[in-house]
Write a protein that holds these residues in place. Structure first.
Motif, PDB file in Angstrom:
ATOM      1  N   ARG A  39      69.479  56.276   0.959  1.00  0.00           N
ATOM      2  CA  ARG A  39      70.260  56.304   2.189  1.00  0.00           C
ATOM      3  C   ARG A  39      69.947  55.083   3.060  1.00  0.00           C
ATOM      4  NH1 ARG A  39      68.381  60.769   3.998  1.00  0.00           N
ATOM      5  NH2 ARG A  39      69.741  62.062   2.742  1.00  0.00           N
ATOM      6  N   ALA A  40      68.653  54.719   3.110  1.00  0.00           N
ATOM      7  CA  ALA A  40      68.262  53.544   3.896  1.00  0.00           C
ATOM      8  C   ALA A  40      68.844  52.266   3.305  1.00  0.00           C
ATOM      9  CB  ALA A  40      66.739  53.451   3.963  1.00  0.00           C
ATOM     10  N   ASP A  41      68.851  52.172   1.953  1.00  0.00           N
ATOM     11  CA  ASP A  41      69.419  50.982   1.312  1.00  0.00           C
ATOM     12  C   ASP A  41      70.912  50.869   1.594  1.00  0.00           C
ATOM     13  OD1 ASP A  41      66.937  50.406   0.327  1.00  0.00           O
ATOM     14  OD2 ASP A  41      67.307  51.279  -1.659  1.00  0.00           O
ATOM     15  N   ILE A  42      71.625  51.995   1.482  1.00  0.00           N
ATOM     16  CA  ILE A  42      73.067  51.975   1.737  1.00  0.00           C
ATOM     17  C   ILE A  42      73.333  51.629   3.203  1.00  0.00           C
ATOM     18  CG2 ILE A  42      75.138  53.413   1.829  1.00  0.00           C
ATOM     19  CD1 ILE A  42      74.038  54.956  -0.562  1.00  0.00           C
ATOM     20  N   ARG A  43      72.529  52.231   4.105  1.00  0.00           N
ATOM     21  CA  ARG A  43      72.721  51.936   5.530  1.00  0.00           C
ATOM     22  C   ARG A  43      72.430  50.467   5.824  1.00  0.00           C
ATOM     23  NH1 ARG A  43      69.788  55.649   7.277  1.00  0.00           N
ATOM     24  NH2 ARG A  43      71.375  57.174   7.813  1.00  0.00           N
ATOM     25  N   ARG A  44      71.376  49.928   5.164  1.00  0.00           N
ATOM     26  CA  ARG A  44      71.035  48.525   5.390  1.00  0.00           C
ATOM     27  C   ARG A  44      72.150  47.607   4.895  1.00  0.00           C
ATOM     28  NH1 ARG A  44      66.637  48.757   3.177  1.00  0.00           N
ATOM     29  NH2 ARG A  44      67.172  48.035   1.099  1.00  0.00           N
ATOM     30  N   ASP A  45      72.713  47.933   3.710  1.00  0.00           N
ATOM     31  CA  ASP A  45      73.813  47.115   3.181  1.00  0.00           C
ATOM     32  C   ASP A  45      75.025  47.165   4.110  1.00  0.00           C
ATOM     33  OD1 ASP A  45      72.221  46.502   1.048  1.00  0.00           O
ATOM     34  OD2 ASP A  45      73.096  48.002  -0.289  1.00  0.00           O
ATOM     35  N   LEU A  46      75.335  48.374   4.597  1.00  0.00           N
ATOM     36  CA  LEU A  46      76.481  48.506   5.505  1.00  0.00           C
ATOM     37  C   LEU A  46      76.240  47.748   6.812  1.00  0.00           C
ATOM     38  CD1 LEU A  46      77.392  52.280   5.044  1.00  0.00           C
ATOM     39  CD2 LEU A  46      78.689  50.313   4.245  1.00  0.00           C
ATOM     40  N   GLU A  47      75.007  47.869   7.329  1.00  0.00           N
ATOM     41  CA  GLU A  47      74.700  47.155   8.566  1.00  0.00           C
ATOM     42  C   GLU A  47      74.789  45.649   8.365  1.00  0.00           C
ATOM     43  OE1 GLU A  47      70.876  48.524   9.698  1.00  0.00           O
ATOM     44  OE2 GLU A  47      71.595  50.416  10.562  1.00  0.00           O
ATOM     45  N   GLU A  48      74.306  45.172   7.184  1.00  0.00           N
ATOM     46  CA  GLU A  48      74.375  43.745   6.906  1.00  0.00           C
ATOM     47  C   GLU A  48      75.820  43.273   6.817  1.00  0.00           C
ATOM     48  OE1 GLU A  48      72.875  40.016   6.405  1.00  0.00           O
ATOM     49  OE2 GLU A  48      71.779  41.860   6.875  1.00  0.00           O
ATOM     50  N   GLU A  49      76.656  44.093   6.159  1.00  0.00           N
ATOM     51  CA  GLU A  49      78.068  43.736   6.030  1.00  0.00           C
ATOM     52  C   GLU A  49      78.756  43.713   7.393  1.00  0.00           C
ATOM     53  OE1 GLU A  49      82.084  45.437   3.778  1.00  0.00           O
ATOM     54  OE2 GLU A  49      80.097  46.228   3.290  1.00  0.00           O
ATOM     55  N   LEU A  50      78.472  44.744   8.211  1.00  0.00           N
ATOM     56  CA  LEU A  50      79.065  44.794   9.546  1.00  0.00           C
ATOM     57  C   LEU A  50      78.544  43.652  10.423  1.00  0.00           C
ATOM     58  CD1 LEU A  50      78.918  48.632  10.241  1.00  0.00           C
ATOM     59  CD2 LEU A  50      80.945  47.266   9.733  1.00  0.00           C
ATOM     60  N   ARG A  51      77.241  43.324  10.271  1.00  0.00           N
ATOM     61  CA  ARG A  51      76.674  42.229  11.052  1.00  0.00           C
ATOM     62  C   ARG A  51      77.330  40.904  10.683  1.00  0.00           C
ATOM     63  NH1 ARG A  51      71.920  42.944   9.542  1.00  0.00           N
ATOM     64  NH2 ARG A  51      71.414  44.563  11.026  1.00  0.00           N
ATOM     65  N   GLU A  52      77.548  40.706   9.354  1.00  0.00           N
ATOM     66  CA  GLU A  52      78.176  39.458   8.913  1.00  0.00           C
ATOM     67  C   GLU A  52      79.611  39.362   9.420  1.00  0.00           C
ATOM     68  OE1 GLU A  52      78.259  35.785   7.246  1.00  0.00           O
ATOM     69  OE2 GLU A  52      76.535  37.141   7.442  1.00  0.00           O
ATOM     70  N   LYS A  53      80.312  40.503   9.365  1.00  0.00           N
ATOM     71  CA  LYS A  53      81.685  40.519   9.864  1.00  0.00           C
ATOM     72  C   LYS A  53      81.724  40.248  11.357  1.00  0.00           C
ATOM     73  CE  LYS A  53      85.853  43.353   9.911  1.00  0.00           C
ATOM     74  NZ  LYS A  53      86.445  44.668   9.574  1.00  0.00           N
ATOM     75  N   ALA A  54      80.762  40.834  12.093  1.00  0.00           N
ATOM     76  CA  ALA A  54      80.701  40.604  13.535  1.00  0.00           C
ATOM     77  C   ALA A  54      80.421  39.132  13.837  1.00  0.00           C
ATOM     78  CB  ALA A  54      79.618  41.489  14.166  1.00  0.00           C
ATOM     79  N   LYS A  55      79.543  38.516  13.026  1.00  0.00           N
ATOM     80  CA  LYS A  55      79.268  37.094  13.223  1.00  0.00           C
ATOM     81  C   LYS A  55      80.520  36.257  13.020  1.00  0.00           C
ATOM     82  CE  LYS A  55      74.360  37.088  11.943  1.00  0.00           C
ATOM     83  NZ  LYS A  55      73.373  36.611  10.943  1.00  0.00           N
ATOM     84  N   GLN A  56      81.283  36.594  11.955  1.00  0.00           N
ATOM     85  CA  GLN A  56      82.521  35.860  11.701  1.00  0.00           C
ATOM     86  C   GLN A  56      83.512  36.027  12.840  1.00  0.00           C
ATOM     87  OE1 GLN A  56      83.941  37.156   7.897  1.00  0.00           O
ATOM     88  NE2 GLN A  56      82.276  36.213   6.748  1.00  0.00           N
ATOM     89  N   ASP A  57      83.615  37.269  13.341  1.00  0.00           N
ATOM     90  CA  ASP A  57      84.534  37.509  14.456  1.00  0.00           C
ATOM     91  C   ASP A  57      84.100  36.731  15.702  1.00  0.00           C
ATOM     92  OD1 ASP A  57      85.924  39.195  12.818  1.00  0.00           O
ATOM     93  OD2 ASP A  57      85.000  41.027  13.581  1.00  0.00           O
ATOM     94  N   ILE A  58      82.773  36.753  15.961  1.00  0.00           N
ATOM     95  CA  ILE A  58      82.266  36.032  17.133  1.00  0.00           C
ATOM     96  C   ILE A  58      82.487  34.530  16.965  1.00  0.00           C
ATOM     97  CG2 ILE A  58      80.164  35.420  18.382  1.00  0.00           C
ATOM     98  CD1 ILE A  58      79.160  38.263  17.783  1.00  0.00           C
ATOM     99  N   ARG A  59      82.242  34.027  15.713  1.00  0.00           N
ATOM    100  CA  ARG A  59      82.435  32.603  15.460  1.00  0.00           C
ATOM    101  C   ARG A  59      83.896  32.222  15.649  1.00  0.00           C
ATOM    102  NH1 ARG A  59      80.963  32.622  10.578  1.00  0.00           N
ATOM    103  NH2 ARG A  59      78.746  32.504  11.002  1.00  0.00           N
ATOM    104  N   SER A  60      84.799  33.061  15.121  1.00  0.00           N
ATOM    105  CA  SER A  60      86.230  32.781  15.250  1.00  0.00           C
ATOM    106  C   SER A  60      86.662  32.829  16.713  1.00  0.00           C
ATOM    107  CB  SER A  60      87.020  33.789  14.424  1.00  0.00           C
ATOM    108  OG  SER A  60      88.400  33.605  14.589  1.00  0.00           O
ATOM    109  N   GLU A  61      86.133  33.826  17.443  1.00  0.00           N
ATOM    110  CA  GLU A  61      86.488  33.943  18.862  1.00  0.00           C
ATOM    111  C   GLU A  61      85.958  32.748  19.641  1.00  0.00           C
ATOM    112  OE1 GLU A  61      85.951  37.149  22.537  1.00  0.00           O
ATOM    113  OE2 GLU A  61      85.159  37.574  20.535  1.00  0.00           O
ATOM    114  N   SER A  62      84.734  32.312  19.302  1.00  0.00           N
ATOM    115  CA  SER A  62      84.156  31.153  19.987  1.00  0.00           C
ATOM    116  C   SER A  62      84.961  29.892  19.704  1.00  0.00           C
ATOM    117  CB  SER A  62      82.704  30.952  19.539  1.00  0.00           C
ATOM    118  OG  SER A  62      81.925  32.082  19.850  1.00  0.00           O
ATOM    119  N   GLU A  63      85.395  29.732  18.443  1.00  0.00           N
ATOM    120  CA  GLU A  63      86.211  28.571  18.101  1.00  0.00           C
ATOM    121  C   GLU A  63      87.533  28.575  18.857  1.00  0.00           C
ATOM    122  OE1 GLU A  63      86.586  28.714  13.907  1.00  0.00           O
ATOM    123  OE2 GLU A  63      84.552  27.982  13.508  1.00  0.00           O
ATOM    124  N   ASN A  64      88.145  29.749  18.954  1.00  0.00           N
ATOM    125  CA  ASN A  64      89.422  29.845  19.684  1.00  0.00           C
ATOM    126  C   ASN A  64      89.228  29.513  21.163  1.00  0.00           C
ATOM    127  OD1 ASN A  64      90.815  30.592  17.383  1.00  0.00           O
ATOM    128  ND2 ASN A  64      90.519  32.776  17.718  1.00  0.00           N
TER     129      ASN A  64
END
Length: 483
Positions: free
Chosen positions: A298-323
């Motif tokens: 459960r911890a591994d799955i949660r960590r993978d999901l958190e990593e995926e969501l964190r990466e997506k959030a970074k991309q969104d923040i990067r895209s928003e910052s660029e705009n």
């Protein structure tokens, strides 16, 4: 029952009713999953979207808060806690938040037919905000538990509750403590029942052995006669049976040997009990390992999901910052043009207008007769006065050129509108056509457009002007007059 859920009756059915605000508040997928799971322990639910309620059928169930002290024995509590652990572990394995469960004795039910725990699950954020905890629920469940009557087990349970319930593993440990108490009672009872049977068997065996010894002695005496009669005859042929060497056991010796054998049997039973305890401990270790592996997964799955969501959030923040940066750059460029850029733009516009004028004059210079007609038309146009009235200031603007440019660029415009950022550098052109003896207005692809009598005209498309027409250049209004 407090105001969170309301009790209602529909015929023979008893329902718990929960009212929600809007359908987006309820995760219907979780309710459907629990209804179709086929797992005894989750109260069946149904969603009524027309009235915004969730109905839970509790017909025939008993509330834990109404249970008496007689129903909270050690074995009963152990069974209930194991059921609670099983249901909550299922929710965690299914990635369902256990905070959706109403962990309160007012909403904890027992099925009298099966003795199983029945839980109310409401997948709404408002339930999470209520703050129901597993620790508070377990403490309330043990309020009617008799610690004094359960001796050492009661003391262990009390210490465990005081240390706090932090996870499902703590719940499992309390159930195991209660089960160990039940097993000790059963082992003691079984030992007391087995010992009398073993004693009777040993006594019967001892009596039968003694009777066989006496029978064997009688047969030997009958065969060899008395010892005095045939001693001389049988000394060389048949050895005599020496009764002095055979020892008959006294009652004390029988009791001592019986006690020794009973001690051996008790030791064997203790060894069996130790083996059973060891097997139980191995089972507990396996259960602990399985729980650890489940938590690790459960911890591994949660960590993978958190990593995926964190990466997506970074991309969104990067895209928003660029705009935002791009918008800031464009805003700065539009507000702070350098002198060189202005000069280049003015030169381009000047060159464009010059080319248009050269083409126009080149066509008119093809023939002398056309030039003559042009002069005549010019004279007629001078005699025929045309002008614009700026409504904001009342200013009269004479249209004294065949191509009259209006905008805010000083170097190119015939009439300059200052102090209004809505006006483009070259906003519109009013042209006089000799062939039709009429005036036309053309929008120069302005930013805020040109309107004629309230209707927007297409860019670079000439539209004929009539006397009295209202012209809007962005927010500036003019009236075209022809006399």
């Amino acid at each position: 029952m407090n105001q969170l859920l309301q009790m209602q009756s529909e015929g023979k059915r008893e329902l718990l009713v929960y009212h929600y605000q809007k359908i987006q508040d309820v995760d219907e997928v979780i309710l459907q999953l629990l209804n179709e799971a086929g797992l005894d322990g989750f109260i069946k639910s149904s969603v009524d979207k027309s009235t915004l309620v969730i109905n839970y059928d509790i017909t025939g169930y008993k509330k834990w808060a109404d249970m008496t002290a007689e129903n909270t024995t050690a074995d009963r509590m152990a069974s209930v806690l194991e059921d609670l652990y099983r249901l909550l572990a299922y929710l965690e394995d299914s990635f369902i938040d256990i905070e959706y469960v109403l962990l309160d004795t007012d909403y904890l039910f027992i099925n009298p037919d099966t003795g199983k725990v029945q839980l109310v699950v409401i997948p709404c954020q408002s339930i999470v905000n209520e703050g129901y905890t597993l620790e508070d629920c377990v403490n309330k469940m043990f309020e009617k538990f008799s610690y004094d009557q359960n001796g050492d087990i009661g003391r262990q349970i009390c210490e465990k509750l005081n240390s706090g319930i932090r996870s499902l593993r703590d719940l499992k440990e309390i159930a195991e403590i209660l089960l160990s108490s039940d097993n000790e009672v059963k082992n003691t009872t079984d030992s007391k029942a087995i010992l009398p049977e073993l004693t009777e068997q040993f006594e019967g065996t001892r009596d039968s052995e003694n009777s066989l010894i006496f029978d064997e002695k009688s047969e030997i005496e009958n065969e060899i006669g008395t010892p005095a009669e045939s001693v001389e005859e049988q000394e060389t042929d048949v050895p005599l049976f020496d009764f002095k060497e055979y020892k008959f056991m006294s009652d004390e010796e029988n009791a001592a040997e019986k006690k020794t054998e009973l001690s051996d049997e008790t030791a064997i039973l203790e060894e069996i009990a130790k083996d059973a305890e060891m097997a139980k401990q191995n089972e507990a270790d396996l259960s602990s390992d399985a729980e650890f592996m489940r938590q690790q997964l459960r911890a591994d799955i949660r960590r993978d999901l958190e990593e995926e969501l964190r990466e997506k959030a970074k991309q969104d923040i990067r895209s928003e910052s660029e705009n935002k940066l791009r918008e800031k750059i464009w805003a700065e460029l539009s507000d702070t043009f350098t002198q060189n850029m202005r000069h280049d733009i003015e030169n381009e516009l000047r060159e464009k207008i010059r080319k248009e004028l050269e083409e126009e004059y080149a066509e008119k210079a093809k023939a002398l007769e056309a030039e003559k007609n042009k002069e005549e038309a010019k004279q007629e146009a001078d005699e025929k006065s045309s002008y614009l009235i700026r409504k904001k200031t009342g200013e009269i603007i004479q249209l004294n050129k065949q191509t009259f440019i209006i905008g805010k660029l000083d170097t190119c415009c015939d009439y300059v509108i200052r102090g209004n950022n809505a006006i483009s550098r070259l906003h519109a052109v009013i042209k006089y056509r000799e062939d039709s003896d009429s005036y036309f207005i053309v929008d120069c692809n302005s930013t805020n457009h040109t309107y004629l009598n309230g209707r927007r005209i297409e860019a670079e498309q000439p539209v004929e002007l009539k006397d009295g027409m209202h012209i809007h250049l962005a927010l500036e209004e003019f009236i075209f007059q022809l006399t």
